[in-house]
Design a protein around this motif. Structure first.
Motif, short mmCIF file in Angstrom:
data_model
loop_
_atom_site.label_atom_id
_atom_site.label_comp_id
_atom_site.label_asym_id
_atom_site.label_seq_id
_atom_site.Cartn_x
_atom_site.Cartn_y
_atom_site.Cartn_z
N GLY A 47 0.83 -1.21 0.00
CA GLY A 47 0.00 0.00 0.00
C GLY A 47 0.86 1.26 0.00
N GLN A 48 1.90 1.23 0.83
CA GLN A 48 2.81 2.38 0.87
C GLN A 48 3.49 2.57 -0.48
N ASP A 50 2.32 1.68 -3.38
CA ASP A 50 1.33 2.19 -4.32
C ASP A 50 1.14 3.70 -4.15
N ARG A 51 1.11 4.15 -2.88
CA ARG A 51 0.97 5.59 -2.62
C ARG A 51 2.20 6.34 -3.13
N GLY A 54 2.02 6.64 -6.79
CA GLY A 54 1.10 7.72 -7.15
C GLY A 54 1.74 9.08 -7.01
N ARG A 55 2.47 9.28 -5.92
CA ARG A 55 3.15 10.56 -5.72
C ARG A 55 4.20 10.78 -6.79
#
Length: 156
Positions: A47-48, A50-51, A54-55
């Motif tokens: 999840g981290q 993926d974030r 995205g950033r």
């Protein structure tokens, strides 16, 4: 040893193996629990990531926009440099024209004044105003002649 004793010994061994298997099963349950926790942590890391991805995509978009703006600035600078070069060329040409004009007209007028200086001294008896008018008229004629030649050049 009798068959019963052999069977009891085998049963005791099998019972011991069962106990050991229960311990091994407990250890396996512990490992399975640890693996589940590690899997949970890995899901958190995913999840981290993926974030972060995205950033990073956001940063990439910002960089692309900045690059586009820089390209725009670069093309504006190129146009400004071309304008400056044209301006410098025009200025050089104008200075050359002014220099040529000064050499042709002013030098000629100074020559006329220098040639007539001795005549002015010789003719001190002649009214000064008349002499000034003659020299002024000669200067005017030279100036008008120059203007006419410029007009002829510009219209031809």
């Amino acid at each position: 040893m009798t068959d019963r004793q052999i069977l009891e010994a085998i049963f005791a061994e099998v019972k011991g193996l069962g106990t050991r298997m229960d311990g091994f099963e407990c250890q396996m349950d512990g490992f399975e629990g640890r693996m589940d926790r590690m899997e949970g942590r890995m899901d958190g890391f995913k999840g981290q990531m993926d974030r972060m991805e995205g950033r990073m995509d956001g940063f990439k978009g910002q960089m692309d926009r900045m690059e586009g703006r820089m390209d725009g600035f670069e093309s504006r600078m190129d146009r400004m440099e071309k304008r400056q070069e044209r301006f410098e060329e025009e200025t050089r040409n104008n200075f050359a024209d002014i220099k040529l004009h000064l050499e042709n007209i002013t030098d000629r007028n100074l020559s006329i004044l220098a040639e007539n200086y001795q005549n002015v001294i010789d003719k001190m008896n002649v009214p000064i105003t008349w002499m000034n008018r003659v020299m002024m008229n000669e200067i005017r004629i030279n100036s008008l002649t120059e203007r006419v030649s410029q007009l002829e050049q510009s219209h031809s």
